[in-house]
Design an enzyme around this catalytic site. Sequence first.
Site, PDB file in Angstrom:
ATOM      1  N   GLN A  52       3.632  -0.305  43.156  1.00  0.00           N
ATOM      2  CA  GLN A  52       3.705  -1.239  42.011  1.00  0.00           C
ATOM      3  C   GLN A  52       2.299  -1.513  41.495  1.00  0.00           C
TER       4      GLN A  52
ATOM      5  N   ARG B 147       0.803   1.300  39.403  1.00  0.00           N
ATOM      6  CA  ARG B 147       1.373   1.438  38.048  1.00  0.00           C
ATOM      7  C   ARG B 147       0.951   0.275  37.150  1.00  0.00           C
TER       8      ARG B 147
ATOM      9  N   ARG C 293       9.447 -11.554  41.789  1.00  0.00           N
ATOM     10  CA  ARG C 293      10.488 -10.662  42.340  1.00  0.00           C
ATOM     11  C   ARG C 293      10.182 -10.302  43.778  1.00  0.00           C
TER      12      ARG C 293
ATOM     13  N   GLY D 191       5.468  -0.878   3.435  1.00  0.00           N
ATOM     14  CA  GLY D 191       6.041  -2.142   3.880  1.00  0.00           C
ATOM     15  C   GLY D 191       6.031  -3.164   2.766  1.00  0.00           C
TER      16      GLY D 191
ATOM     17  N   GLU E  76      -0.716   4.549  10.110  1.00  0.00           N
ATOM     18  CA  GLU E  76      -2.181   4.480   9.984  1.00  0.00           C
ATOM     19  C   GLU E  76      -2.848   5.705  10.592  1.00  0.00           C
TER      20      GLU E  76
ATOM     21  N   GLY F 169      15.841  -3.440  36.550  1.00  0.00           N
ATOM     22  CA  GLY F 169      16.952  -3.569  35.614  1.00  0.00           C
ATOM     23  C   GLY F 169      16.746  -4.705  34.631  1.00  0.00           C
TER      24      GLY F 169
ATOM     25  N   GLN G 258       1.179   4.807  -0.216  1.00  0.00           N
ATOM     26  CA  GLN G 258       0.535   6.131  -0.074  1.00  0.00           C
ATOM     27  C   GLN G 258       1.512   7.173   0.405  1.00  0.00           C
TER      28      GLN G 258
ATOM     29  N   TYR H 112       0.869  -1.174   0.000  1.00  0.00           N
ATOM     30  CA  TYR H 112       0.000   0.000   0.000  1.00  0.00           C
ATOM     31  C   TYR H 112       0.904   1.221   0.000  1.00  0.00           C
TER      32      TYR H 112
HETATM   33  C1  LIG Z   1      -0.509  -3.484   7.621  1.00  0.00           C
HETATM   34  C2  LIG Z   1      -1.521  -3.919   8.572  1.00  0.00           C
HETATM   35  C3  LIG Z   1      -1.041  -5.085   9.397  1.00  0.00           C
HETATM   36  C4  LIG Z   1      -2.071  -5.460  10.424  1.00  0.00           C
HETATM   37  C5  LIG Z   1      -2.606  -4.248  11.108  1.00  0.00           C
HETATM   38  C6  LIG Z   1      -1.801  -3.914  12.284  1.00  0.00           C
HETATM   39  C7  LIG Z   1      -0.872  -2.969  12.335  1.00  0.00           C
HETATM   40  C8  LIG Z   1      -0.272  -2.285  11.185  1.00  0.00           C
HETATM   41  C9  LIG Z   1       1.067  -2.791  11.042  1.00  0.00           C
HETATM   42  C10 LIG Z   1       2.064  -2.089  10.582  1.00  0.00           C
HETATM   43  C11 LIG Z   1       1.947  -0.828   9.865  1.00  0.00           C
HETATM   44  C12 LIG Z   1       1.907  -1.151   8.424  1.00  0.00           C
HETATM   45  C13 LIG Z   1       1.473  -0.366   7.556  1.00  0.00           C
HETATM   46  C14 LIG Z   1       1.153   1.035   7.793  1.00  0.00           C
HETATM   47  C15 LIG Z   1       0.504   1.616   6.796  1.00  0.00           C
HETATM   48  C16 LIG Z   1       0.232   3.012   6.778  1.00  0.00           C
HETATM   49  O1  LIG Z   1       0.593   3.790   7.636  1.00  0.00           O
HETATM   50  S1  LIG Z   1      -0.692   3.457   5.427  1.00  0.00           S
HETATM   51  C17 LIG Z   1      -0.736   5.206   5.432  1.00  0.00           C
HETATM   52  C18 LIG Z   1      -1.558   5.742   6.566  1.00  0.00           C
HETATM   53  N1  LIG Z   1      -1.730   7.129   6.386  1.00  0.00           N
HETATM   54  C19 LIG Z   1      -2.661   7.818   7.023  1.00  0.00           C
HETATM   55  O2  LIG Z   1      -3.358   7.329   7.890  1.00  0.00           O
HETATM   56  C20 LIG Z   1      -2.820   9.240   6.593  1.00  0.00           C
HETATM   57  C21 LIG Z   1      -3.636  10.034   7.580  1.00  0.00           C
HETATM   58  N2  LIG Z   1      -4.298  11.132   6.904  1.00  0.00           N
HETATM   59  C22 LIG Z   1      -5.623  11.039   6.530  1.00  0.00           C
HETATM   60  O3  LIG Z   1      -6.314  10.069   6.746  1.00  0.00           O
HETATM   61  C23 LIG Z   1      -6.213  12.256   5.855  1.00  0.00           C
HETATM   62  O4  LIG Z   1      -5.186  13.009   5.246  1.00  0.00           O
HETATM   63  C24 LIG Z   1      -6.973  13.177   6.862  1.00  0.00           C
HETATM   64  C25 LIG Z   1      -8.217  12.460   7.300  1.00  0.00           C
HETATM   65  C26 LIG Z   1      -6.099  13.518   8.037  1.00  0.00           C
HETATM   66  C27 LIG Z   1      -7.336  14.481   6.167  1.00  0.00           C
HETATM   67  O5  LIG Z   1      -7.929  14.118   4.969  1.00  0.00           O
HETATM   68  P1  LIG Z   1      -8.528  15.240   3.990  1.00  0.00           P
HETATM   69  O6  LIG Z   1      -8.887  14.598   2.728  1.00  0.00           O
HETATM   70  O7  LIG Z   1      -7.624  16.413   3.960  1.00  0.00           O
HETATM   71  O8  LIG Z   1      -9.892  15.544   4.709  1.00  0.00           O
HETATM   72  P2  LIG Z   1     -10.315  16.694   5.687  1.00  0.00           P
HETATM   73  O9  LIG Z   1      -9.573  16.668   6.988  1.00  0.00           O
HETATM   74  O10 LIG Z   1     -10.352  17.953   4.906  1.00  0.00           O
HETATM   75  O11 LIG Z   1     -11.800  16.164   5.984  1.00  0.00           O
HETATM   76  C28 LIG Z   1     -12.746  16.212   4.929  1.00  0.00           C
HETATM   77  C29 LIG Z   1     -13.963  15.451   5.381  1.00  0.00           C
HETATM   78  O12 LIG Z   1     -13.692  14.039   5.215  1.00  0.00           O
HETATM   79  C30 LIG Z   1     -13.893  13.372   6.420  1.00  0.00           C
HETATM   80  N3  LIG Z   1     -13.000  12.225   6.449  1.00  0.00           N
HETATM   81  C31 LIG Z   1     -11.653  12.267   6.469  1.00  0.00           C
HETATM   82  N4  LIG Z   1     -11.164  11.009   6.478  1.00  0.00           N
HETATM   83  C32 LIG Z   1     -12.231  10.179   6.443  1.00  0.00           C
HETATM   84  C33 LIG Z   1     -12.369   8.758   6.444  1.00  0.00           C
HETATM   85  N5  LIG Z   1     -11.300   7.949   6.496  1.00  0.00           N
HETATM   86  N6  LIG Z   1     -13.615   8.239   6.405  1.00  0.00           N
HETATM   87  C34 LIG Z   1     -14.693   9.070   6.394  1.00  0.00           C
HETATM   88  N7  LIG Z   1     -14.646  10.440   6.399  1.00  0.00           N
HETATM   89  C35 LIG Z   1     -13.413  10.963   6.426  1.00  0.00           C
HETATM   90  C36 LIG Z   1     -13.601  14.392   7.466  1.00  0.00           C
HETATM   91  O13 LIG Z   1     -14.155  14.030   8.697  1.00  0.00           O
HETATM   92  C37 LIG Z   1     -14.238  15.623   6.866  1.00  0.00           C
HETATM   93  O14 LIG Z   1     -15.611  15.514   7.046  1.00  0.00           O
HETATM   94  P3  LIG Z   1     -16.437  16.856   7.259  1.00  0.00           P
HETATM   95  O15 LIG Z   1     -16.200  17.672   6.026  1.00  0.00           O
HETATM   96  O16 LIG Z   1     -15.895  17.504   8.494  1.00  0.00           O
HETATM   97  O17 LIG Z   1     -17.850  16.360   7.418  1.00  0.00           O
HETATM   98  C1  LIG Z   2       6.638   1.365  10.846  1.00  0.00           C
HETATM   99  C2  LIG Z   2       5.917   2.166   9.814  1.00  0.00           C
HETATM  100  C3  LIG Z   2       5.292   1.526   8.770  1.00  0.00           C
HETATM  101  C4  LIG Z   2       4.640   2.255   7.782  1.00  0.00           C
HETATM  102  N1  LIG Z   2       4.083   1.602   6.719  1.00  0.00           N
HETATM  103  C5  LIG Z   2       3.483   2.326   5.753  1.00  0.00           C
HETATM  104  C6  LIG Z   2       2.925   1.668   4.616  1.00  0.00           C
HETATM  105  O1  LIG Z   2       2.990   0.456   4.497  1.00  0.00           O
HETATM  106  N2  LIG Z   2       2.336   2.434   3.659  1.00  0.00           N
HETATM  107  C7  LIG Z   2       2.260   3.796   3.758  1.00  0.00           C
HETATM  108  O2  LIG Z   2       1.708   4.440   2.854  1.00  0.00           O
HETATM  109  N3  LIG Z   2       2.781   4.455   4.830  1.00  0.00           N
HETATM  110  C8  LIG Z   2       3.384   3.740   5.815  1.00  0.00           C
HETATM  111  N4  LIG Z   2       3.919   4.385   6.906  1.00  0.00           N
HETATM  112  C9  LIG Z   2       3.909   5.848   6.951  1.00  0.00           C
HETATM  113  C10 LIG Z   2       2.903   6.364   7.957  1.00  0.00           C
HETATM  114  O3  LIG Z   2       1.615   6.187   7.493  1.00  0.00           O
HETATM  115  C11 LIG Z   2       3.183   7.839   8.219  1.00  0.00           C
HETATM  116  O4  LIG Z   2       4.461   7.952   8.814  1.00  0.00           O
HETATM  117  C12 LIG Z   2       2.108   8.401   9.142  1.00  0.00           C
HETATM  118  O5  LIG Z   2       0.902   8.549   8.447  1.00  0.00           O
HETATM  119  C13 LIG Z   2       2.533   9.735   9.763  1.00  0.00           C
HETATM  120  O6  LIG Z   2       2.679  10.672   8.743  1.00  0.00           O
HETATM  121  P1  LIG Z   2       3.945  11.646   8.723  1.00  0.00           P
HETATM  122  O7  LIG Z   2       5.154  10.823   8.820  1.00  0.00           O
HETATM  123  O8  LIG Z   2       3.769  12.543   7.578  1.00  0.00           O
HETATM  124  O9  LIG Z   2       3.781  12.495  10.062  1.00  0.00           O
HETATM  125  P2  LIG Z   2       3.639  14.120  10.191  1.00  0.00           P
HETATM  126  O10 LIG Z   2       2.230  14.478   9.894  1.00  0.00           O
HETATM  127  O11 LIG Z   2       4.741  14.710   9.407  1.00  0.00           O
HETATM  128  O12 LIG Z   2       3.891  14.233  11.754  1.00  0.00           O
HETATM  129  C14 LIG Z   2       4.949  15.025  12.276  1.00  0.00           C
HETATM  130  C15 LIG Z   2       4.356  15.910  13.374  1.00  0.00           C
HETATM  131  O13 LIG Z   2       3.502  16.881  12.755  1.00  0.00           O
HETATM  132  C16 LIG Z   2       2.277  16.969  13.460  1.00  0.00           C
HETATM  133  N5  LIG Z   2       1.212  17.409  12.569  1.00  0.00           N
HETATM  134  C17 LIG Z   2       1.038  17.050  11.285  1.00  0.00           C
HETATM  135  N6  LIG Z   2      -0.056  17.645  10.783  1.00  0.00           N
HETATM  136  C18 LIG Z   2      -0.602  18.374  11.767  1.00  0.00           C
HETATM  137  C19 LIG Z   2      -1.753  19.213  11.881  1.00  0.00           C
HETATM  138  N7  LIG Z   2      -2.591  19.435  10.848  1.00  0.00           N
HETATM  139  N8  LIG Z   2      -2.000  19.807  13.070  1.00  0.00           N
HETATM  140  C20 LIG Z   2      -1.180  19.579  14.126  1.00  0.00           C
HETATM  141  N9  LIG Z   2      -0.074  18.823  14.082  1.00  0.00           N
HETATM  142  C21 LIG Z   2       0.202  18.219  12.917  1.00  0.00           C
HETATM  143  C22 LIG Z   2       2.040  15.548  13.947  1.00  0.00           C
HETATM  144  O14 LIG Z   2       1.140  15.533  15.072  1.00  0.00           O
HETATM  145  C23 LIG Z   2       3.454  15.113  14.336  1.00  0.00           C
HETATM  146  O15 LIG Z   2       3.707  15.524  15.671  1.00  0.00           O
HETATM  147  C24 LIG Z   2       4.590   3.669   7.887  1.00  0.00           C
HETATM  148  C25 LIG Z   2       5.207   4.320   8.950  1.00  0.00           C
HETATM  149  C26 LIG Z   2       5.870   3.575   9.916  1.00  0.00           C
HETATM  150  C27 LIG Z   2       6.543   4.302  11.054  1.00  0.00           C
END
Ligand SMILES: CCCCC/C=C\C/C=C\C/C=C\C=C\C(=O)SCCNC(=O)CCNC(=O)[C@H](O)C(C)(C)COP(=O)(O)OP(=O)(O)OC[C@H]1O[C@@H](n2cnc3c(N)ncnc32)[C@H](O)[C@@H]1OP(=O)(O)O
Ligand SMILES: Cc1cc2nc3c(=O)[nH]c(=O)nc-3n(C[C@H](O)[C@H](O)[C@H](O)COP(=O)(O)OP(=O)(O)OC[C@H]3O[C@@H](n4cnc5c(N)ncnc54)[C@H](O)[C@@H]3O)c2cc1C
Length: 643
Positions: A310, A313, A290, A157, A404, A381, A117, A115
């Site tokens: 303990q 916590r 312990r 990943g 996420e 420790g 993104q 994935y």
């Molecule tokens: C891999 C899985 C293994 C098993 C699982 C366990 C653990 C995971 C293991 C390891 C990690 C492995 C992989 C990790 C992968 C990743 O990290 S993938 C990348 C993840 N990235 C993010 O999560 C990005 C976060 N950012 C966002 O989601 C959006 O940018 C954000 C929502 C912050 C802002 O989006 P934007 O389009 O700018 O929207 P607005 O803030 O302007 O909002 C507009 C309206 O849309 C609504 N909305 C936003 N998001 C959602 C949604 N998901 N669903 C429904 N609605 C949504 C928002 O509330 C606003 O609504 P209103 O206009 O206020 O009504």
């Molecule tokens: C182990 C690991 C696995 C991952 N796997 C994947 C994957 O498989 N696929 C994928 O697509 N991504 C993956 N990611 C990426 C991950 O999704 C991003 O790192 C995550 O979404 C955080 O985004 P960023 O790094 O841009 O954080 P940033 O948004 O840059 O965060 C930095 C600081 O800025 C602050 N900040 C940002 N925006 C705002 C705001 N609007 N207001 C206030 N504070 C703000 C945050 O709170 C934070 O303190 C992975 C990351 C890790 C660590």
Amino acid sequence: MKVAWAGSREAFQVSDRMAKLVANDPVFEKFSKPMLGRKELFKNTLRKAAYAWKLINDLRLTEEEAKWLRHYIDEPNYTDLHWEMFVPAIEGQGTKEQKKKWLPLAQTMQIIGTYAQTELGHGSNVQGLETTATFDRQTDEFVMHSPTLTSSKWWPGGMAKVATHAIVYARLIIDGLFHGVHGFIVQLRSLEDHSPLPGLTLGDIGMKFGHGTYNTMDNGVLRFDHVRIPRNQMLMRVSQVTKEGKYAQSDVPRQLLYGTMVSVRQTIVADASKALSRAVCIATRYSVVRRQFGSRNGGPETQVIDYKTQQSRLFPLLASAYAFRFVGEWLKSLYIDVKQRLEANDFSTLPETHACTAGLKALTTAATADGIEECRKLCGGHGYLISSGLPELFAFYVPACSYEGENVVMMLQVARFLVKTVSNLGYKQPVGTAAYLGRVTPLLQNNCAVQTAEDWLNPDAILEAFEARAARMVIGCGERLAMFENPEEGFAELSIDLVEASLAHCQLITVSVFIQKLNHEIPGNGVKRSLEVLCYVYALFLLHKHQGDFLATGYLTPKQASLANEQLRTLYSKVRPNAIAFVDSFNHMDHYLCSVLGRYDGNVYPKLYEAAWKDPLNDSDIVDGIQQYVQPILKQKLHYAKL
Ligand SMILES: CCCCC/C=C\C/C=C\C/C=C\C=C\C(=O)SCCNC(=O)CCNC(=O)[C@H](O)C(C)(C)COP(=O)(O)OP(=O)(O)OC[C@H]1O[C@@H](n2cnc3c(N)ncnc32)[C@H](O)[C@@H]1OP(=O)(O)O
Ligand SMILES: Cc1cc2nc3c(=O)[nH]c(=O)nc-3n(C[C@H](O)[C@H](O)[C@H](O)COP(=O)(O)OP(=O)(O)OC[C@H]3O[C@@H](n4cnc5c(N)ncnc54)[C@H](O)[C@@H]3O)c2cc1C
């Protein structure tokens, strides 16, 4: 109690069977991992993943069994992304035709997906992603390109060395116009020789925190140099591009594009309870073993679990593990419900589901990361030894606060939902988890009626306290926001308060779900009474930790806050006799815990001593380097210029 933790007898049987399958198979040995170099570690993971896939097929495991198998193998690897993000993205955002073509390939692992993104320059801000997908109507293709260094895909990943395909999120450009960020299926590597396809630069982003943990995963960097893909590889359930280059947005919310993240966020809440329960199991068992101080007349010293500090916590973390387990179950049912509604194009609960998954993901991962570290400290420790299992668990777990959805960014999404709910109060009755905001008058006017510590052993009193705290914080933010001419500026200025109000809202959900679980789903008396104690510990611990909120909003008096703390101390004494039973109920095998301190048999000291000698440094008494670098110091009689 084991069934209460597992959720059902069937769930217990599946997880128990898979735990034993993994624990009893030498292929899945993991104690040696920290001693391996990066390449060996990674190859070891590929071997385990291949063996696991063969097991899944040979034993004809179900999807649920396979999930548990991967969970107990306890090693981040490319299959996580394939099954938890790549496949769900196609299922959720693909058209019927696209699902028909790609899912059979993915479900038989003829292709391996990730994935993609996040980019070097953007992770949280999805709309800020820079990778472009430009439509070429001459060839009926999209041209994928990385226009800047910061547009490099970064973190996905499995992408560095294993994935053959990715769902790539990119800016859709047609005739120079931007039509939002969309997902595209892109092949990364040849299925013949696994080499990167032309125009693609692929690599690993480097070592991550902790050694044997996340370095089993090849998180990658990916750059496109004008790579062409067929038009039908844009995921088109939400929006479409016709052969003529016409962009059409279906009458579904564009946020369905974010559906995969919502799906994983709800699984992360369940994962938080599992990770926290591992740490709590280790720390509780060790706290019983312990002994330190307190010996009378040569008798045994005191078990550290009997010290109130303990207990203060450890037991709230034990209670939190159960609270997160139950709220994770509840969240899963909320998510399943919204998925069914989406099938019928009913989007009515999508905003609440987004707010709940975002907020509970942030709440549970932050508390779990802090909780694992607290459990390490609770073991003194020896908690710092890799053989305790806690440092590696911490290193594995902490990125959950970022991936996420970075936690603060997620809490701000909850704030956005709450602000919108409050602004609609005049003409739209809030429902679901925000229903309490529809009863603000009594919540704002009536203060706490608790007179004695005993009065806190009342779920209604606790629920009212958490509702009043959240309502007063949310409404307070709403009132201050209304004073700003520019709502966006007001939101930014008040974001600290809004995050705190969102946390209060999410803690209300976890407390409320715990109480509901006890009232409606836990039969009988024994287990129910024991879990009631944990429910009160969880709620009163939060009330004590955040008493500033309860006092500042005027709901509690200092006396009532003090009575809650008094009751908390009493409750710890009720937890103590069942502490080991509570953690044994997690049914975590020694293999899964991977901890000498958390062994089921409690045989800690001999096993700690035994584990020490397995360190390669103990292969010889005089290790390499002593003659060359230490002996000369001993013989040269050199000293500082001025002694
Ligand atoms: C891999 C899985 C293994 C098993 C699982 C366990 C653990 C995971 C293991 C390891 C990690 C492995 C992989 C990790 C992968 C990743 O990290 S993938 C990348 C993840 N990235 C993010 O999560 C990005 C976060 N950012 C966002 O989601 C959006 O940018 C954000 C929502 C912050 C802002 O989006 P934007 O389009 O700018 O929207 P607005 O803030 O302007 O909002 C507009 C309206 O849309 C609504 N909305 C936003 N998001 C959602 C949604 N998901 N669903 C429904 N609605 C949504 C928002 O509330 C606003 O609504 P209103 O206009 O206020 O009504
Ligand atoms: C182990 C690991 C696995 C991952 N796997 C994947 C994957 O498989 N696929 C994928 O697509 N991504 C993956 N990611 C990426 C991950 O999704 C991003 O790192 C995550 O979404 C955080 O985004 P960023 O790094 O841009 O954080 P940033 O948004 O840059 O965060 C930095 C600081 O800025 C602050 N900040 C940002 N925006 C705002 C705001 N609007 N207001 C206030 N504070 C703000 C945050 O709170 C934070 O303190 C992975 C990351 C890790 C660590």
